[in-house]
Design a protein around this motif. Sequence first.
Motif, PDB file in Angstrom:
ATOM      1  N   TYR A 273       0.716  -1.103   0.145  1.00 31.82           N
ATOM      2  CA  TYR A 273      -0.117  -0.077  -0.050  1.00 31.82           C
ATOM      3  C   TYR A 273       0.986   1.230  -0.032  1.00 31.82           C
ATOM      4  N   TYR A 274       1.817   1.423   0.779  1.00 27.94           N
ATOM      5  CA  TYR A 274       2.895   2.418   0.932  1.00 27.94           C
ATOM      6  C   TYR A 274       3.593   2.560  -0.492  1.00 27.94           C
ATOM      7  N   TYR A 275       3.853   1.469  -1.151  1.00 25.98           N
ATOM      8  CA  TYR A 275       4.572   1.505  -2.552  1.00 25.98           C
ATOM      9  C   TYR A 275       3.428   1.985  -3.329  1.00 25.98           C
ATOM     10  N   GLU A 276       2.067   1.555  -3.518  1.00 25.55           N
ATOM     11  CA  GLU A 276       1.287   2.082  -4.497  1.00 25.55           C
ATOM     12  C   GLU A 276       0.692   3.270  -4.272  1.00 25.55           C
ATOM     13  N   LYS A 277       0.370   3.582  -2.979  1.00 20.47           N
ATOM     14  CA  LYS A 277      -0.223   4.993  -2.500  1.00 20.47           C
ATOM     15  C   LYS A 277       0.643   6.139  -2.553  1.00 20.47           C
ATOM     16  N   PHE A 278       1.860   5.840  -1.760  1.00 22.18           N
ATOM     17  CA  PHE A 278       2.826   7.039  -1.559  1.00 22.18           C
ATOM     18  C   PHE A 278       4.036   6.789  -2.406  1.00 22.18           C
ATOM     19  N   GLY A 279       4.204   5.772  -3.123  1.00 22.05           N
ATOM     20  CA  GLY A 279       5.546   5.637  -4.090  1.00 22.05           C
ATOM     21  C   GLY A 279       6.485   5.194  -3.429  1.00 22.05           C
ATOM     22  N   SER A 280       6.309   4.534  -2.316  1.00 17.27           N
ATOM     23  CA  SER A 280       7.635   3.986  -1.366  1.00 17.27           C
ATOM     24  C   SER A 280       8.536   3.136  -2.028  1.00 17.27           C
ATOM     25  N   SER A 281       9.468   3.343  -2.045  1.00  9.94           N
ATOM     26  CA  SER A 281      10.543   2.331  -2.507  1.00  9.94           C
ATOM     27  C   SER A 281      11.068   1.206  -1.366  1.00  9.94           C
ATOM     28  N   CYS A 282      11.387   1.892  -0.220  1.00  8.41           N
ATOM     29  CA  CYS A 282      11.746   1.149   0.875  1.00  8.41           C
ATOM     30  C   CYS A 282      11.586   1.815   2.153  1.00  8.41           C
ATOM     31  N   GLU A 283      11.690   1.172   3.365  1.00 12.10           N
ATOM     32  CA  GLU A 283      11.433   1.890   4.668  1.00 12.10           C
ATOM     33  C   GLU A 283      12.628   1.714   5.673  1.00 12.10           C
ATOM     34  N   GLU A 284      12.774   2.672   6.545  1.00 11.10           N
ATOM     35  CA  GLU A 284      13.967   2.708   7.257  1.00 11.10           C
ATOM     36  C   GLU A 284      13.700   3.902   8.377  1.00 11.10           C
ATOM     37  N   MET A 285      14.671   4.203   9.078  1.00  6.63           N
ATOM     38  CA  MET A 285      14.285   5.027  10.248  1.00  6.63           C
ATOM     39  C   MET A 285      14.989   6.208  10.358  1.00  6.63           C
ATOM     40  N   GLU A 286      15.964   6.800   9.466  1.00  5.10           N
ATOM     41  CA  GLU A 286      16.640   7.947   9.641  1.00  5.10           C
ATOM     42  C   GLU A 286      16.584   9.194   8.564  1.00  5.10           C
ATOM     43  N   THR A 287      16.460   8.588   7.251  1.00  2.00           N
ATOM     44  CA  THR A 287      16.835   9.614   6.165  1.00  2.00           C
ATOM     45  C   THR A 287      16.014  11.052   6.146  1.00  2.00           C
ATOM     46  N   ASN A 288      14.620  10.733   6.241  1.00  2.00           N
ATOM     47  CA  ASN A 288      13.817  12.051   6.043  1.00  2.00           C
ATOM     48  C   ASN A 288      13.910  12.871   7.157  1.00  2.00           C
ATOM     49  N   ALA A 289      14.538  12.421   8.477  1.00  2.00           N
ATOM     50  CA  ALA A 289      14.828  13.345   9.420  1.00  2.00           C
ATOM     51  C   ALA A 289      15.983  14.150   9.012  1.00  2.00           C
ATOM     52  N   VAL A 290      16.855  13.537   8.529  1.00  2.00           N
ATOM     53  CA  VAL A 290      18.194  14.106   8.341  1.00  2.00           C
ATOM     54  C   VAL A 290      17.910  15.336   7.220  1.00  2.00           C
ATOM     55  N   ALA A 291      16.977  14.732   6.178  1.00  2.00           N
ATOM     56  CA  ALA A 291      16.596  15.727   5.067  1.00  2.00           C
ATOM     57  C   ALA A 291      16.082  16.788   5.703  1.00  2.00           C
ATOM     58  N   GLN A 292      15.101  17.061   6.642  1.00  2.00           N
ATOM     59  CA  GLN A 292      14.616  18.137   7.304  1.00  2.00           C
ATOM     60  C   GLN A 292      15.489  19.239   7.705  1.00  2.00           C
ATOM     61  N   VAL A 293      16.654  18.201   8.742  1.00  2.00           N
ATOM     62  CA  VAL A 293      17.681  19.399   9.244  1.00  2.00           C
ATOM     63  C   VAL A 293      18.511  19.907   8.053  1.00  2.00           C
ATOM     64  N   CYS A 294      18.720  18.946   7.000  1.00  2.00           N
ATOM     65  CA  CYS A 294      19.503  19.605   5.870  1.00  2.00           C
ATOM     66  C   CYS A 294      18.430  20.891   5.246  1.00  2.00           C
TER      67      CYS A 294
END
Length: 615
Positions: free
Chosen positions: A401-422
């Motif tokens: 569902y995450y893949y189809e609805k939100f285009g998600s390729s994979c899940e993990e626990m840090e990346t977007n939090a770092v993107a926010q700070v950057c």
Amino acid sequence: LKTFTKKFLVLLLTLAMLASMLTAFAADVPAKTAKALPADVAADAWYVKAVQYVWQNGYMQGTAAGFEPEATVSRAQLFTTLYRIEGSPAVASASSFADVPAGAWYAKAAAWAKETGLASGTSKGFEGSAPIQRQQMAKVLAAYAALKGKTLKVGSLSQFSDADKIASYASSAVAMMAGSGVMAGSAGKADPTGTVTRAQLAQFLSNFAGAKLQTAYDSKLRPLLLEGAMGIETTTMISALTDTENYRLGQWDYVAGTYEGYPVVVCRTEQGEANAAASTALAMEFFNPVAVIDQGTSGGHDPALHTYDIVLGKQTFDGSAWRSAQSAKGAGVDYKAIEMLGVYAYDAEQKTFTQQVYYPGDEKLLAAAEAVKSTYTQGKIVEGNIDTCDCWNNQVDRMLYYYEKFGSSCEEMETNAVAQVCKSYSVPFLGVRILSNTGIYGESFDWKTGEACQNYTLSVAKQYITSCLKSAPSSETANTGVSSLNSQSYDKTLRPFMIEGAMNAETKTMIAALEKPTTYTLGQYTYVAGTYHGYPMVICRTEQGLANAGASTALGVSFFNPAAIINQGTSGGHDPELHMGAIVVGARTVNYCAWKTAASAKGAGADYVLFQRQL
Ligand code: SAH
């Protein structure tokens, strides 16, 4: 004659030592006349200078038998010595640990050690007569340094052949003792469980007085910052650096060095959004990076991907930042009935924190990653969409569902939090994630993927350094930035009380209550410091969400050194007994998104009750 000569020599040495101490330890030496050393301290012993230091200052006082240089140091002796160095301050209560009798010679030292947090005791209590291990002593001295506001230089544990024997609780303290020159180890070993002699303790304390401190990062060029959460995601990159220096900011470890002739810093963020954001924010202030790559392992969502395939984050999003549609009691929970809300970062154009669902990866970093794609032979490399959440989802239907609805390729626990700070710091960012597992195909965690991802990231870094950074105008790469942690000053006499709120509506009343308010900005976060009922108080506006709260608190802790923190604000009720306006005092708190589900197969749906455990 023999004794006379010996005494005379001791006297001479005493005078010589005193003269040198006047410069080395001027601040520590009380103005009193020299005391002769006990007879069991040979004038030519390796530790004579160190014993002079502790003896003249009265930090260590011998027994009837003399100084007893070879005797083993007990826990009571260590804390008593530190207590004396602190000038034996008054303690609130003489009773501390159950196994410390009120009349014990070390009762006050034990109480002081408990009050300051230097001794938390073992399962058996204070254990005053137990010998202290070298790694335990390292831990105590590291805590003592922190108490004194001394930021010790961190060394590398790889210099010790027995590094694997160091208990994890003590490893960073041992690294600090090694780097600062306090405890150098012997014959290439840290000997973590070994005991300590009184002569050695004298030497460690004398070293401590002149310990090397962590200095500012002085690279003329802004470094490239490479991140990984765990050891399996950082050690390969660290080994690729030359001329390394270790740093510790807050509780996070960084290794700065050179790679392909350009300064590179590797940050071990530790796991999860709050850690990733906090460690990145501190790195922004301390290292002033020119660009950031966060990389590591992940679980697959896209059915086209298998373990060892790598996702380049054309974009990233926070998969836990959703709002569900309303549903009534008894209606169950549809995992699909959610709308992505996005998370907040400072937007330089709008000059305010704005909400955004998808955070784009930087185009030049992406181009560098694309350019070296063919060097990677262990799987395929695709541009995709990285989903960050503190959860570990094992339900295939939810992955799809995450893949189809939100285009998600994979899940993990840090990346977007770092993107926010950057984004908040306007620093180019890219997430690079290898599939270490994918529930879609029942492929379970392969830790060797961590190394594969780092090797590919190193190729990306090399490409970016040679194609972009080395030819970039110096206005982009010159390290002239001054950290917001250093450009402002705060009176550190008393540790303030820090109170937090995320939004204006959650902070303005407290700010209005401050006497003599002064506004500080750390990164993009606002803090107002003043006094309240005569005591220093800081109001921190964390902004919304885990990453911002993590980053703003880490910056606030390093700048203000608060004695205690209250985080307060609005919330939605879960307990049926509570209504609007009721207040919950957090006897404990839990990360609502940090769950792991039981595995469920394709077609089985995603039962919201199947939260296997809190992570
Ligand atoms: N500490 C947890 C999980 C460890 S692995 C436990 O007790 O089980 C989690 C780490 O690996 C995170 O840093 C995350 O970024 C990464 N990761 C790898 N595969 C993941 C997956 N399928 N879901 C979430 N995170 C994953």
